[in-house]
Design a protein around this motif. Sequence first.
Motif, PDB file in Angstrom:
ATOM      1  N   TYR A 240      43.222  34.909  38.846  1.00 25.08           N
ATOM      2  CA  TYR A 240      42.076  34.266  39.500  1.00 25.08           C
ATOM      3  C   TYR A 240      42.436  33.535  40.777  1.00 25.08           C
ATOM      4  CZ  TYR A 240      43.341  29.698  37.577  1.00 25.08           C
ATOM      5  OH  TYR A 240      43.995  28.549  37.267  1.00 25.08           O
TER       6      TYR A 240
ATOM      7  N   TYR B  80      35.790  41.021  46.403  1.00 29.34           N
ATOM      8  CA  TYR B  80      35.202  40.032  45.504  1.00 29.34           C
ATOM      9  C   TYR B  80      35.132  40.556  44.081  1.00 29.34           C
ATOM     10  CZ  TYR B  80      33.774  37.669  49.763  1.00 29.34           C
ATOM     11  OH  TYR B  80      33.785  37.034  50.970  1.00 29.34           O
ATOM     12  N   VAL B  81      35.142  39.617  43.131  1.00 24.51           N
ATOM     13  CA  VAL B  81      34.922  39.917  41.715  1.00 24.51           C
ATOM     14  C   VAL B  81      33.669  39.152  41.302  1.00 24.51           C
ATOM     15  CG1 VAL B  81      35.809  39.647  39.373  1.00 24.51           C
ATOM     16  CG2 VAL B  81      37.378  40.227  41.229  1.00 24.51           C
TER      17      VAL B  81
ATOM     18  N   THR C  49      34.154  44.159  42.672  1.00 20.11           N
ATOM     19  CA  THR C  49      34.568  44.596  41.344  1.00 20.11           C
ATOM     20  C   THR C  49      33.864  43.708  40.330  1.00 20.11           C
ATOM     21  OG1 THR C  49      36.737  45.233  42.212  1.00 20.11           O
ATOM     22  CG2 THR C  49      36.570  44.944  39.835  1.00 20.11           C
ATOM     23  N   ASN C  50      33.350  44.292  39.261  1.00 24.94           N
ATOM     24  CA  ASN C  50      32.664  43.530  38.218  1.00 24.94           C
ATOM     25  C   ASN C  50      33.631  43.201  37.081  1.00 24.94           C
ATOM     26  OD1 ASN C  50      30.367  42.436  36.800  1.00 24.94           O
ATOM     27  ND2 ASN C  50      30.452  44.237  35.503  1.00 24.94           N
ATOM     28  N   MET C  51      33.611  41.929  36.617  1.00 21.15           N
ATOM     29  CA  MET C  51      34.419  41.552  35.461  1.00 21.15           C
ATOM     30  C   MET C  51      33.660  41.943  34.193  1.00 21.15           C
ATOM     31  SD  MET C  51      36.159  37.918  34.360  1.00 21.15           S
ATOM     32  CE  MET C  51      34.833  37.169  33.427  1.00 21.15           C
TER      33      MET C  51
ATOM     34  N   THR D 290      35.557  48.007  38.013  1.00 19.62           N
ATOM     35  CA  THR D 290      35.549  46.947  37.009  1.00 19.62           C
ATOM     36  C   THR D 290      36.957  46.382  36.831  1.00 19.62           C
ATOM     37  OG1 THR D 290      35.906  48.495  35.180  1.00 19.62           O
ATOM     38  CG2 THR D 290      33.612  47.971  35.739  1.00 19.62           C
ATOM     39  N   ILE D 291      36.993  45.163  36.302  1.00 13.83           N
ATOM     40  CA  ILE D 291      38.245  44.493  35.971  1.00 13.83           C
ATOM     41  C   ILE D 291      38.037  43.818  34.626  1.00 13.83           C
ATOM     42  CG2 ILE D 291      37.626  42.373  37.207  1.00 13.83           C
ATOM     43  CD1 ILE D 291      40.596  42.119  38.030  1.00 13.83           C
TER      44      ILE D 291
ATOM     45  N   LEU E 298      42.084  35.887  43.646  1.00  6.31           N
ATOM     46  CA  LEU E 298      40.832  36.627  43.720  1.00  6.31           C
ATOM     47  C   LEU E 298      39.713  35.773  44.304  1.00  6.31           C
ATOM     48  CD1 LEU E 298      40.889  38.168  40.117  1.00  6.31           C
ATOM     49  CD2 LEU E 298      41.506  39.325  42.251  1.00  6.31           C
TER      50      LEU E 298
ATOM     51  N   ALA F  27      27.211  43.266  41.654  1.00 12.33           N
ATOM     52  CA  ALA F  27      28.244  44.138  42.218  1.00 12.33           C
ATOM     53  C   ALA F  27      27.616  45.369  42.862  1.00 12.33           C
ATOM     54  CB  ALA F  27      29.247  44.546  41.142  1.00 12.33           C
TER      55      ALA F  27
ATOM     56  N   VAL G 159      36.193  35.073  43.518  1.00  9.69           N
ATOM     57  CA  VAL G 159      35.273  35.245  42.400  1.00  9.69           C
ATOM     58  C   VAL G 159      33.907  34.686  42.772  1.00  9.69           C
ATOM     59  CG1 VAL G 159      34.822  34.675  39.978  1.00  9.69           C
ATOM     60  CG2 VAL G 159      37.180  35.110  40.749  1.00  9.69           C
TER      61      VAL G 159
ATOM     62  N   VAL H 167      41.606  38.907  35.144  1.00  9.21           N
ATOM     63  CA  VAL H 167      41.116  37.807  35.970  1.00  9.21           C
ATOM     64  C   VAL H 167      41.782  36.502  35.547  1.00  9.21           C
ATOM     65  CG1 VAL H 167      39.072  36.466  36.647  1.00  9.21           C
ATOM     66  CG2 VAL H 167      38.930  38.967  36.471  1.00  9.21           C
TER      67      VAL H 167
END
Length: 95
Positions: A13, A56-57, A81-83, A3-4, A16, A70, A18, A9
Amino acid sequence: MKTIQAHEVETQYSDLNVIDVREADEVAEGKIPGAIHIPLGVLEYRMNELNKKEAYVTVCLSGGRSSQAARFLENQGYDVTNMEGGMMNYDGKTE
């Protein structure tokens, strides 16, 4: 699942990849600049557009759909990674 935080982000960003998994009407209200829009419902069919060599996020409104995305992508061999908290916690720039 990695997670992030949304504030991370907000500042990173541009570096990243996204993926915004919200529906089109939600994305129309604003998305993270440069984010790829792939609604969760079609992710399985469009994941071939992603590169397994990149990280990826995933992002949605509150973090639920993006965590599903994710987990799915992670099971397919992607680095994801999940925001946490989704766009509800994001205060950065949007387009």
